[in-house]
Design a protein around this motif. Structure first.
Motif, PDB file in Angstrom:
ATOM      1  N   THR A   1     -39.535 -35.701  12.630  1.00 39.65           N
ATOM      2  CA  THR A   1     -39.210 -37.103  12.866  1.00 39.65           C
ATOM      3  C   THR A   1     -38.206 -37.577  11.822  1.00 39.65           C
ATOM      4  O   THR A   1     -38.278 -37.190  10.651  1.00 39.65           O
ATOM      5  CB  THR A   1     -40.477 -37.963  12.808  1.00 39.65           C
ATOM      6  N   VAL A   2     -37.279 -38.410  12.247  1.00 46.92           N
ATOM      7  CA  VAL A   2     -36.256 -38.911  11.343  1.00 46.92           C
ATOM      8  C   VAL A   2     -36.891 -39.516  10.095  1.00 46.92           C
ATOM      9  O   VAL A   2     -37.910 -40.196  10.156  1.00 46.92           O
ATOM     10  CB  VAL A   2     -35.371 -39.947  12.077  1.00 46.92           C
ATOM     11  N   GLY A   3     -36.280 -39.209   8.944  1.00 45.16           N
ATOM     12  CA  GLY A   3     -36.794 -39.707   7.673  1.00 45.16           C
ATOM     13  C   GLY A   3     -37.789 -38.792   7.010  1.00 45.16           C
ATOM     14  O   GLY A   3     -38.100 -38.976   5.835  1.00 45.16           O
ATOM     15  N   ASP A   4     -38.316 -37.788   7.741  1.00 44.60           N
ATOM     16  CA  ASP A   4     -39.254 -36.844   7.139  1.00 44.60           C
ATOM     17  C   ASP A   4     -38.495 -35.783   6.362  1.00 44.60           C
ATOM     18  O   ASP A   4     -37.270 -35.821   6.232  1.00 44.60           O
ATOM     19  CB  ASP A   4     -40.133 -36.198   8.214  1.00 44.60           C
ATOM     20  N   ARG A   5     -39.234 -34.774   5.873  1.00 45.76           N
ATOM     21  CA  ARG A   5     -38.605 -33.696   5.114  1.00 45.76           C
ATOM     22  C   ARG A   5     -38.952 -32.344   5.731  1.00 45.76           C
ATOM     23  O   ARG A   5     -39.972 -32.196   6.389  1.00 45.76           O
ATOM     24  CB  ARG A   5     -39.031 -33.731   3.647  1.00 45.76           C
ATOM     25  N   VAL A   6     -38.093 -31.358   5.490  1.00 47.78           N
ATOM     26  CA  VAL A   6     -38.271 -30.006   6.011  1.00 47.78           C
ATOM     27  C   VAL A   6     -38.271 -29.035   4.841  1.00 47.78           C
ATOM     28  O   VAL A   6     -37.462 -29.166   3.908  1.00 47.78           O
ATOM     29  CB  VAL A   6     -37.142 -29.645   6.998  1.00 47.78           C
ATOM     30  N   HIS A   7     -39.196 -28.053   4.879  1.00 48.91           N
ATOM     31  CA  HIS A   7     -39.237 -26.986   3.876  1.00 48.91           C
ATOM     32  C   HIS A   7     -38.815 -25.674   4.522  1.00 48.91           C
ATOM     33  O   HIS A   7     -39.406 -25.257   5.528  1.00 48.91           O
ATOM     34  CB  HIS A   7     -40.636 -26.838   3.289  1.00 48.91           C
ATOM     35  N   ILE A   8     -37.794 -25.018   3.976  1.00 51.67           N
ATOM     36  CA  ILE A   8     -37.346 -23.705   4.444  1.00 51.67           C
ATOM     37  C   ILE A   8     -37.690 -22.699   3.354  1.00 51.67           C
ATOM     38  O   ILE A   8     -37.195 -22.796   2.222  1.00 51.67           O
ATOM     39  CB  ILE A   8     -35.847 -23.703   4.757  1.00 51.67           C
ATOM     40  N   ASN A   9     -38.552 -21.738   3.691  1.00 49.34           N
ATOM     41  CA  ASN A   9     -39.053 -20.759   2.721  1.00 49.34           C
ATOM     42  C   ASN A   9     -38.290 -19.452   2.874  1.00 49.34           C
ATOM     43  O   ASN A   9     -38.301 -18.835   3.945  1.00 49.34           O
ATOM     44  CB  ASN A   9     -40.544 -20.506   2.937  1.00 49.34           C
ATOM     45  N   CYS A  10     -37.643 -19.010   1.803  1.00 48.63           N
ATOM     46  CA  CYS A  10     -36.884 -17.757   1.788  1.00 48.63           C
ATOM     47  C   CYS A  10     -37.647 -16.755   0.924  1.00 48.63           C
ATOM     48  O   CYS A  10     -37.851 -16.994  -0.268  1.00 48.63           O
ATOM     49  CB  CYS A  10     -35.483 -17.992   1.241  1.00 48.63           C
ATOM     50  N   THR A  11     -38.067 -15.627   1.519  1.00 47.49           N
ATOM     51  CA  THR A  11     -38.919 -14.661   0.838  1.00 47.49           C
ATOM     52  C   THR A  11     -38.229 -13.306   0.768  1.00 47.49           C
ATOM     53  O   THR A  11     -37.682 -12.821   1.763  1.00 47.49           O
ATOM     54  CB  THR A  11     -40.267 -14.510   1.562  1.00 47.49           C
ATOM     55  N   THR A  12     -38.252 -12.674  -0.425  1.00 45.87           N
ATOM     56  CA  THR A  12     -37.624 -11.377  -0.625  1.00 45.87           C
ATOM     57  C   THR A  12     -38.577 -10.438  -1.355  1.00 45.87           C
ATOM     58  O   THR A  12     -39.440 -10.897  -2.114  1.00 45.87           O
ATOM     59  CB  THR A  12     -36.311 -11.507  -1.417  1.00 45.87           C
ATOM     60  N   SER A  13     -38.403  -9.148  -1.139  1.00 45.03           N
ATOM     61  CA  SER A  13     -39.194  -8.151  -1.870  1.00 45.03           C
ATOM     62  C   SER A  13     -38.526  -7.752  -3.171  1.00 45.03           C
ATOM     63  O   SER A  13     -39.093  -6.997  -3.959  1.00 45.03           O
ATOM     64  CB  SER A  13     -39.389  -6.897  -0.999  1.00 45.03           C
ATOM     65  N   TYR A  14     -37.327  -8.261  -3.404  1.00 46.73           N
ATOM     66  CA  TYR A  14     -36.572  -7.900  -4.606  1.00 46.73           C
ATOM     67  C   TYR A  14     -36.531  -9.090  -5.566  1.00 46.73           C
ATOM     68  O   TYR A  14     -36.283 -10.225  -5.138  1.00 46.73           O
ATOM     69  CB  TYR A  14     -35.147  -7.498  -4.234  1.00 46.73           C
ATOM     70  N   PRO A  15     -36.751  -8.875  -6.852  1.00 46.52           N
ATOM     71  CA  PRO A  15     -36.735  -9.990  -7.821  1.00 46.52           C
ATOM     72  C   PRO A  15     -35.324 -10.463  -8.118  1.00 46.52           C
ATOM     73  O   PRO A  15     -34.698 -10.047  -9.085  1.00 46.52           O
ATOM     74  CB  PRO A  15     -37.407  -9.382  -9.059  1.00 46.52           C
ATOM     75  N   SER A  16     -34.838 -11.370  -7.267  1.00 43.12           N
ATOM     76  CA  SER A  16     -33.468 -11.847  -7.413  1.00 43.12           C
ATOM     77  C   SER A  16     -33.409 -13.062  -8.325  1.00 43.12           C
ATOM     78  O   SER A  16     -34.408 -13.741  -8.564  1.00 43.12           O
ATOM     79  CB  SER A  16     -32.896 -12.190  -6.029  1.00 43.12           C
ATOM     80  N   GLN A  17     -32.211 -13.355  -8.785  1.00 38.67           N
ATOM     81  CA  GLN A  17     -32.010 -14.504  -9.675  1.00 38.67           C
ATOM     82  C   GLN A  17     -31.508 -15.735  -8.931  1.00 38.67           C
ATOM     83  O   GLN A  17     -31.663 -16.848  -9.401  1.00 38.67           O
ATOM     84  CB  GLN A  17     -31.002 -14.134 -10.761  1.00 38.67           C
ATOM     85  N   ILE A  18     -30.903 -15.540  -7.758  1.00 32.62           N
ATOM     86  CA  ILE A  18     -30.267 -16.638  -7.035  1.00 32.62           C
ATOM     87  C   ILE A  18     -30.652 -16.534  -5.570  1.00 32.62           C
ATOM     88  O   ILE A  18     -30.723 -15.437  -5.013  1.00 32.62           O
ATOM     89  CB  ILE A  18     -28.736 -16.595  -7.194  1.00 32.62           C
ATOM     90  N   SER A  19     -30.883 -17.689  -4.944  1.00 33.51           N
ATOM     91  CA  SER A  19     -31.133 -17.747  -3.507  1.00 33.51           C
ATOM     92  C   SER A  19     -30.211 -18.792  -2.897  1.00 33.51           C
ATOM     93  O   SER A  19     -29.990 -19.859  -3.477  1.00 33.51           O
ATOM     94  CB  SER A  19     -32.597 -18.087  -3.222  1.00 33.51           C
ATOM     95  N   HIS A  20     -29.673 -18.474  -1.725  1.00 36.05           N
ATOM     96  CA  HIS A  20     -28.699 -19.338  -1.056  1.00 36.05           C
ATOM     97  C   HIS A  20     -29.232 -19.766   0.302  1.00 36.05           C
ATOM     98  O   HIS A  20     -29.879 -18.980   1.004  1.00 36.05           O
ATOM     99  CB  HIS A  20     -27.363 -18.609  -0.855  1.00 36.05           C
ATOM    100  N   LEU A  21     -28.912 -21.005   0.706  1.00 32.09           N
ATOM    101  CA  LEU A  21     -29.258 -21.519   2.030  1.00 32.09           C
ATOM    102  C   LEU A  21     -27.968 -21.789   2.787  1.00 32.09           C
ATOM    103  O   LEU A  21     -27.054 -22.440   2.265  1.00 32.09           O
ATOM    104  CB  LEU A  21     -30.080 -22.801   1.912  1.00 32.09           C
ATOM    105  N   TYR A  22     -27.912 -21.266   4.037  1.00 32.78           N
ATOM    106  CA  TYR A  22     -26.730 -21.427   4.869  1.00 32.78           C
ATOM    107  C   TYR A  22     -27.108 -22.174   6.146  1.00 32.78           C
ATOM    108  O   TYR A  22     -28.219 -22.043   6.642  1.00 32.78           O
ATOM    109  CB  TYR A  22     -26.138 -20.067   5.259  1.00 32.78           C
ATOM    110  N   ARG A  23     -26.136 -22.924   6.672  1.00 31.01           N
ATOM    111  CA  ARG A  23     -26.318 -23.590   7.965  1.00 31.01           C
ATOM    112  C   ARG A  23     -25.448 -22.904   8.999  1.00 31.01           C
ATOM    113  O   ARG A  23     -24.245 -22.702   8.770  1.00 31.01           O
ATOM    114  CB  ARG A  23     -25.966 -25.070   7.864  1.00 31.01           C
ATOM    115  N   GLU A  24     -26.071 -22.585  10.145  1.00 34.62           N
ATOM    116  CA  GLU A  24     -25.385 -21.866  11.223  1.00 34.62           C
ATOM    117  C   GLU A  24     -24.721 -20.607  10.639  1.00 34.62           C
ATOM    118  O   GLU A  24     -25.375 -19.844   9.934  1.00 34.62           O
ATOM    119  CB  GLU A  24     -24.350 -22.778  11.906  1.00 34.62           C
TER     120      GLU A  24
END
Length: 488
Positions: free
Chosen positions: A177-200
Motif C-alpha cells: 500500500t502506498v506509504g508503506d515500506r518494502v524489505h528486499i533481502n539479499c543473501t550470499t554464501s560468500y562473506p562479501s564487503q559490499i551489496s548492491h541493489l538494482y532496479r530492472e
C-alpha cells in the motif's frame, strides 16, 4: 699340484669362518638375519625364565580431529589469505595436513590443541580442493605411539567468480500500500564487503550497503513507497582484493506492486446504545490497518468536521464530541490520509454510525430526613434532591406546594444537593418537590420535577433543638451541596 692344494685349503678355511659368523647371528622364519640372544644370566635354553618379556610397541586410537576453514566460505578469491585449522584435545602432537585424502601438504610438530596452516591464494592455484588432517602423539610412560583417524574433509574452490546471491521480499505477497515500506533481502554464501541493489536491468545500482564479512544477508529497505516504486529488483555482492573488485552475477528478480487505494477503515461509537441525553459526550472510534498521517471525521456527506494528526505508531483514533445538543445527532463516518512524497492519498470513508441526542433528562428524585417525614414543631428537616448535572454545570430547584423556595447554581459533576429547612414553627402538612437543569452551551435543559414528599409538622414535644433557629439561605457541603433555607 702343490699350489692347487694350498688354494683349496685356504678356500675351505674361509668358507668355514663365514658359516661360523652366520650361525652366530641365526636366521628368522622370514629368512632375515636376527641378532644373537641376550644373555640374562640364566640357562641358555631359557633366557627369559623368571621375568616378563619386554612388550613390543603398539598403536592406540586417538579422538578424531576437526578441520575448519577461515574465512568460512566455499569460495576463496585470488589474493586472499586463508587458513586451515586442525583441532584436537591433546598437547605436544605432530599434525599433518593432507589434500585429496592422501597427499601430505604440511606437517607441524609439538603442537597443543590446534595446528594452523596458513596460505595465500594465487591465480595459479585456482580450482577445487579437498583437505583433511590427522595427528599423532608419543606417550613416554609406556613408550607407545598413538594415531588419530583422518578428519572429515573441508572443501572449497579458489576462483575469481563469486556465487550468485538469492533474493526475497517482505511482504512476501509483493502487494504494498502506498506509504508503506518494502524489505528486499539479499543473501550470499560468500562473506562479501559490499551489496548492491538494482532496479530492472539498470546498469547502475540504486542502493549500496557496506557490510561486515560476517553478514550473509543484507536488507535493503525502501520507505514511503508510491506507485512509481513498483517493479522488478535484483541484487549482487562484491569484494575488493589487492585493488581488484570481484562482483557476483545478479540474483533473480523479485517484484512488488504499489496500490494507491488505502484500506477502508472501521468505525464504532460509544455508548453502544447510541442514545444520549443533552450535555453528554460521545466517542467515535476510527481504526485503520495501515499507518496514516491524518484521520478525518465526517458528518453526513459534508466536509470533515474534525481532523487529527496521527503519530507513526497510531492505528486507531477516538473522536470525542462533548456537551452534546440535539443538533449534534446524525450520521458520521471517518477516513485516513497519507502524505507521500508531496502527494496525499485518502482512504474510502468508513461505514456510517449514527446516534441520537434527546432533551429529556432523567427525572429528579427527592428524599426527606427524617425518613418518616414527621418532625416536631421547631425542628429542622433535610431535603435531598438527586439529579445528573454534568461538567458543563447546572441548577437545582426546591419547591413547597409548587412555590419555588430555593435555587442553587453548581458547576462540575454534581449528582445531589441538600436543603435544610429549620423554621418549621407552624404545625401542618406540606408537599416538597425538586428539579434540576443542565446548562449546555448556555442553554438550560430542565429535567421533570420529582414526585412530591409529604412533611408533617407536629406539636413541639419539649426536646431541645440542636440546630440554629433562624438560618436563612445558608449553604454547607454535605455529600454534594447543602442549602439551608429559612422558610416563614
Amino acid at each position: 699340484m702343490l699350489v692347487y692344494c694350498l688354494k683349496l685349503i685356504i678356500h675351505m678355511a674361509a668358507t668355514s669362518s663365514l658359516l661360523v659368523i652366520v650361525a652366530s647371528f641365526g636366521v628368522d622364519s622370514a629368512g632375515s638375519l636376527s641378532p644373537p640372544p641376550v644373555d640374562y644370566g640364566g640357562p641358555r635354553s631359557s633366557p627369559f625364565r623368571g621375568r616378563r618379556r619386554p612388550a613390543a610397541p603398539q598403536s592406540v586410537g586417538l579422538p578424531k580431529p576437526t578441520l575448519t576453514l577461515e574465512p568460512q566460505s566455499s569460495i576463496i578469491l585470488p589474493g586472499e589469505n586463508y587458513s586451515l585449522s586442525c583441532h584436537f584435545p591433546l598437547t605436544r602432537c605432530s599434525v599433518e595436513l593432507y589434500t585429496h585424502f592422501k597427499v601430505r601438504v604440511m606437517t607441524k610438530t609439538d603442537v597443543n590443541y590446534t595446528a594452523v596452516f596458513r596460505f595465500s591464494a594465487t591465480q595459479t592455484s585456482k580450482g577445487p580442493g579437498t583437505y583433511n588432517c590427522k595427528y599423532q602423539k608419543f606417550f613416554e610412560t609406556n613408550m607407545t605411539w598413538a594415531y588419530s583417524p583422518i578428519s572429515d574433509p573441508v572443501q572449497f574452490s579458489i576462483t575469481d567468480e563469486l556465487p550468485k546471491p538469492s533474493v526475497s521480499i517482505e511482504p512476501a505477497t509483493g502487494l504494498v500500500t502506498v506509504g508503506d515500506r518494502v524489505h528486499i533481502n539479499c543473501t550470499t554464501s560468500y562473506p562479501s564487503q559490499i551489496s548492491h541493489l538494482y532496479r530492472e536491468h539498470g546498469g547502475r545500482s540504486i542502493d549500496t550497503h557496506n557490510v561486515s564479512d560476517s553478514m550473509r544477508t543484507i536488507i535493503f529497505t525502501i520507505k514511503e513507497v508510491d506507485p512509481m516504486d513498483g517493479g522488478a529488483y535484483s541484487c549482487s555482492v562484491s569484494k575488493a582484493v589487492l585493488g581488484k573488485t570481484y562482483e557476483s552475477p545478479r540474483s533473480n528478480f523479485v517484484e512488488f506492486n504499489v496500490t494507491d487505494e488505502l484500506p477502508k477503515p472501521t468505525i464504532s461509537v460509544e455508548p453502544a446504545t447510541r442514545v444520549l441525553t443533552v450535555g453528554e459526550r460521545v466517542n467515535i472510534n476510527c481504526t485503520s490497518s495501515h499507518r496514516s498521517h491524518i484521520s478525518n471525521l465526517y458528518r453526513e456527506q459534508g466536509q470533515p468536521t474534525y481532523s487529527y494528526n496521527m503519530s507513526e505508531f497510531e492505528r486507531s483514533i477516538i473522536f470525542t464530541i462533548k456537551e452534546l445538543t440535539p443538533q449534534d445527532a446524525g450520521a458520521y463516518s471517518c477516513s485516513f490520509v497519507k502524505a507521500v512524497k508531496g502527494a496525499e492519498y485518502e482512504s474510502p470513508r468508513s461505514d456510517i454510525v449514527t446516534f441520537n441526542v434527546t432533551e429529556k433528562l432523567p427525572r429528579a428524585t427527592i428524599s426527606v430526613d427524617p425518613a418518616s417525614g414527621v418532625v416536631s414543631r421547631g425542628k429542622p428537616i433535610r431535603l435531598t434532591c438527586i439529579g445528573a448535572i454534568l461538567p458543563s454545570g447546572g441548577r437545582f430547584y426546591f419547591y413547597r406546594d409548587d412555590d419555588k423556595k430555593g435555587t442553587l447554581d453548581v458547576s462540575g459533576n454534581f449528582h445531589a444537593a441538600s436543603f435544610i429547612v429549620n423554621d418549621m414553627v407552624n404545625t401542618g402538612k406540606w408537599n416538597y418537590t425538586c428539579g434540576y437543569a443542565r446548562i449546555v452551551q448556555q442553554i438550560a435543559y430542565h429535567a421533570p420535577r420529582s414526585i412530591a414528599v409529604e412533611v408533617t409538622v407536629a406539636e413541639f414535644n419539649g426536646t431541645s433543638n440542636t440546630f440554629p433557629t433562624r438560618l436563612c439561605l445558608s449553604a454547607i457541603l454535605l455529600l454534594g451541596i447543602v442549602l439551608v433555607l429559612g422558610m416563614e
